[in-house]
Design an enzyme around this catalytic site. Structure first.
Site, PDB file in Angstrom:
ATOM      1  N   LYS A  22      68.331  62.746 -18.211  1.00 18.44           N
ATOM      2  CA  LYS A  22      69.159  61.947 -19.141  1.00 18.44           C
ATOM      3  C   LYS A  22      68.300  61.447 -20.301  1.00 18.44           C
ATOM      4  O   LYS A  22      68.668  61.596 -21.470  1.00 18.44           O
ATOM      5  CB  LYS A  22      69.764  60.765 -18.425  1.00 18.44           C
ATOM      6  CG  LYS A  22      70.302  59.681 -19.361  1.00 18.44           C
ATOM      7  CD  LYS A  22      70.913  58.495 -18.645  1.00 18.44           C
ATOM      8  CE  LYS A  22      69.952  57.438 -18.286  1.00 18.44           C
ATOM      9  NZ  LYS A  22      69.583  56.482 -19.344  1.00 18.44           N
ATOM     10  N   ASN A  23      67.142  60.879 -19.990  1.00 14.74           N
ATOM     11  CA  ASN A  23      66.336  60.219 -21.027  1.00 14.74           C
ATOM     12  C   ASN A  23      65.607  61.208 -21.920  1.00 14.74           C
ATOM     13  O   ASN A  23      64.983  60.802 -22.895  1.00 14.74           O
ATOM     14  CB  ASN A  23      65.369  59.214 -20.397  1.00 14.74           C
ATOM     15  CG  ASN A  23      66.125  58.029 -19.813  1.00 14.74           C
ATOM     16  OD1 ASN A  23      67.323  57.866 -20.086  1.00 14.74           O
ATOM     17  ND2 ASN A  23      65.465  57.252 -18.998  1.00 14.74           N
ATOM     18  N   CYS A 118      71.446  43.912 -21.584  1.00 11.34           N
ATOM     19  CA  CYS A 118      72.172  44.701 -20.574  1.00 11.34           C
ATOM     20  C   CYS A 118      71.782  44.114 -19.222  1.00 11.34           C
ATOM     21  O   CYS A 118      71.041  43.142 -19.139  1.00 11.34           O
ATOM     22  CB  CYS A 118      71.797  46.167 -20.664  1.00 11.34           C
ATOM     23  SG  CYS A 118      70.127  46.420 -20.111  1.00 11.34           S
ATOM     24  N   ARG A 123      66.244  43.548 -23.870  1.00 13.42           N
ATOM     25  CA  ARG A 123      66.040  44.865 -24.491  1.00 13.42           C
ATOM     26  C   ARG A 123      66.292  44.845 -26.014  1.00 13.42           C
ATOM     27  O   ARG A 123      67.201  45.483 -26.527  1.00 13.42           O
ATOM     28  CB  ARG A 123      66.889  45.899 -23.785  1.00 13.42           C
ATOM     29  CG  ARG A 123      66.497  45.948 -22.303  1.00 13.42           C
ATOM     30  CD  ARG A 123      67.240  46.951 -21.527  1.00 13.42           C
ATOM     31  NE  ARG A 123      66.796  48.300 -21.875  1.00 13.42           N
ATOM     32  CZ  ARG A 123      67.463  49.380 -21.456  1.00 13.42           C
ATOM     33  NH1 ARG A 123      68.557  49.244 -20.749  1.00 13.42           N
ATOM     34  NH2 ARG A 123      67.034  50.575 -21.795  1.00 13.42           N
ATOM     35  N   ILE A 125      65.360  45.428 -30.169  1.00  8.75           N
ATOM     36  CA  ILE A 125      64.914  46.635 -30.906  1.00  8.75           C
ATOM     37  C   ILE A 125      63.988  46.242 -32.047  1.00  8.75           C
ATOM     38  O   ILE A 125      63.867  46.972 -33.039  1.00  8.75           O
ATOM     39  CB  ILE A 125      66.121  47.450 -31.438  1.00  8.75           C
ATOM     40  CG1 ILE A 125      66.994  46.593 -32.370  1.00  8.75           C
ATOM     41  CG2 ILE A 125      66.948  48.030 -30.307  1.00  8.75           C
ATOM     42  CD1 ILE A 125      68.036  47.411 -33.134  1.00  8.75           C
ATOM     43  N   ASP A 286      61.807  53.199 -13.779  1.00  4.90           N
ATOM     44  CA  ASP A 286      63.052  53.849 -13.352  1.00  4.90           C
ATOM     45  C   ASP A 286      63.006  54.337 -11.908  1.00  4.90           C
ATOM     46  O   ASP A 286      64.005  54.838 -11.400  1.00  4.90           O
ATOM     47  CB  ASP A 286      63.386  55.032 -14.274  1.00  4.90           C
ATOM     48  CG  ASP A 286      63.805  54.557 -15.650  1.00  4.90           C
ATOM     49  OD1 ASP A 286      63.965  55.404 -16.540  1.00  4.90           O
ATOM     50  OD2 ASP A 286      63.934  53.326 -15.845  1.00  4.90           O
ATOM     51  N   ARG A 378      76.290  57.552 -15.184  1.00  4.78           N
ATOM     52  CA  ARG A 378      75.647  57.553 -16.494  1.00  4.78           C
ATOM     53  C   ARG A 378      74.426  58.472 -16.485  1.00  4.78           C
ATOM     54  O   ARG A 378      74.088  59.073 -17.483  1.00  4.78           O
ATOM     55  CB  ARG A 378      75.179  56.136 -16.859  1.00  4.78           C
ATOM     56  CG  ARG A 378      76.303  55.158 -17.053  1.00  4.78           C
ATOM     57  CD  ARG A 378      75.810  53.870 -17.630  1.00  4.78           C
ATOM     58  NE  ARG A 378      75.045  54.106 -18.851  1.00  4.78           N
ATOM     59  CZ  ARG A 378      74.599  53.121 -19.629  1.00  4.78           C
ATOM     60  NH1 ARG A 378      74.824  51.864 -19.288  1.00  4.78           N
ATOM     61  NH2 ARG A 378      73.925  53.375 -20.728  1.00  4.78           N
TER      62      ARG A 378
END
Ligand code: EPZ
Length: 399
Positions: A22-23, A118, A123, A125, A286, A378
């Site tokens: 995914k990443n 989240c 998180r 930016i 993760d 997800r």
């Protein structure tokens, strides 16, 4: 909302095919905004976040076609071009911020809703924006959106306060079309950063140093469309997982690199190991939730420190309800091993926590119902099918 039901205790054996990461897929799709022509991506995992990113590119005017694991993304007609990533989409996927660098680099402007926090932390930016400002962009915050403008970005030396993965990816994409040289110091070293660099190189970008903590990008005037395969962990390349493999072996798990992937064999006895999550090549955040389940079964006490996100122990109360013995003190979890986990109804809270609850269900006695599996979808492609294929008693129940 679907749920996943697991009957614990089945012995697993067989081969699990790994989908595209995914990443890795998300920044690659964002990179499709840069070239003048269409790009095709193969081995794209079938995931909710990938569908969200494809939807975002469509909202910006790009044509996104393809089915199953192949996507072709073509630039918009001028009249259809939009430069804004809307709140209702960004709030569902923080990685939407990855369109900012490409939009500013290619069109001189990008407007993205601030992602907001989240489940696992604030998180921000700020590093993404600091880098764009260093490249000459004007950044304004306006009603929950960040507006970034630059006639043409110019190369700069950017020292990141921390090796942010998407921050580094965003700035690498912006620098690819900037005028002059950009050096990103304290850069992220995750495999997906290198995979994005390889894709940008194929588009005609001039990049070196990816995979190290200093990435140099010589800006060019234009990039062209490519065909690129998402990094395939199907070969489960051990060099991506050194820290994880080292900890599995320390816990007594046999891990052997083979041509087709990684062969993993449990030895019955599991030893307690301590974990500190760090940027790559350290132990990945993760994998923290998943490793905690192993720690629950180990002989002895494990200390798990989550140093990347300030709130990434949401799986702990659910594991404790299954019989785990875990004490939290800030960013440190003390896990007393030797627990006999019992099946229960548990609630998924974020992507990796969902995976850890599935793993706990596999080893618990009795039935575990994992609710809110949209979190799982997800980032994990058909995980229940993959596990069932190697003997797990697991199914998805539509609700
Ligand atoms: C990426 O998130 C991944 N997401 C995350 O995976 C992963 O956990 C994380 O990197 C760390 O490896 C994608 O690649 C889409 P960071 P990212 O920027 O880039 C702080 C999953 O489960 N920070 O490396 O958002 C930040 O708050 C997800 O697949 C700033 O302070 O993570 C965090 O504490 C979860 N300012 C730390 O740095 C910034 O401008 C690392 O964040 C950026 C980040």
């Amino acid at each position: 909302m679907d749920k996943i039901v697991v009957e614990g205790g089945a012995r697993l054996t067989g081969v699990i095919p790994i989908s595209g990461a995914k990443n890795a897929a998300l920044p690659l799709l964002a990179a499709a905004l840069l070239p003048t022509g269409a790009s095709t991506f193969k081995n794209v995992p079938q995931l909710a976040d990938v569908r969200t990113m494809a939807k975002l590119l469509g909202m910006l005017g790009w044509q996104v076609e393809g089915e199953r694991t192949e996507l072709t993304i073509a630039p918009p007609a001028k009249s259809r071009l939009k430069l804004e990533a809307p709140y209702e989409l960004v709030k569902t996927m923080r990685a939407s911020v990855l369109v900012l660098g490409p939009l500013v680099a290619r069109y001189g402007r990008g407007r993205v809703s601030l992602p907001g926090g989240c489940a696992i932390g604030a998180r921000p930016i700020d590093q993404h924006l600091k880098g764009l400002q260093a490249m000459g962009a004007k950044v304004t915050l306006d009603h929950g959106y960040v507006d970034v403008e630059a006639k043409r970005l110019r190369g700069a030396t950017i020292v990141l306060d921390m090796p942010t993965v998407t921050g580094c990816e965003n700035l690498m994409m912006a620098a690819a079309l900037a005028k002059g040289r950009t050096v990103i110091e304290n850069a992220a070293r995750e495999p997906e950063v290198s995979d994005l660099a390889r894709c940008l190189l194929a588009m005609g970008a001039k990049i070196s140093g990816h995979g190290t903590d200093a990435i140099t990008i010589e800006g060019v005037d234009a990039l062209f469309g490519v065909e690129h395969a998402v990094v395939l962990l199907g070969g489960a390349r051990p060099e991506h997982l050194d820290a994880v493999i080292a900890k599995l072996r320390a816990a007594g798990v046999q891990v052997a690199a083979e041509a087709g992937g990684l062969r993993v064999r449990g030895s019955g006895e599991i030893a307690a190991v301590d974990i500190v999550t760090q940027p790559h090549p350290g132990f990945p955040t993760d994998m923290q939730a998943q490793f905690m389940v192993l720690a629950c079964l180990a002989r002895g006490q494990s200390v798990i420190k989550e140093m990347i996100f300030e709130n990434r122990f949401m799986h702990v109360p659910e594991l404790v309800r299954m019989g785990a013995d875990i004490q939290i003190d800030g960013r440190v979890a003390m896990v007393r091993g030797g627990a006999r986990l019992n099946g229960a109804q548990v609630m998924a809270t974020d992507l990796r926590a969902s995976a850890s609850l599935i793993l706990a269900g596999l080893v618990a006695s009795g039935r575990t119902d994992v609710l809110r599996v949209y979190h799982l979808d997800r980032g994990y492609e058909a995980i229940e099918k993959k596990l069932r294929a190697v003997g797990a008693k697991i199914k998805r129940v539509k609700q």
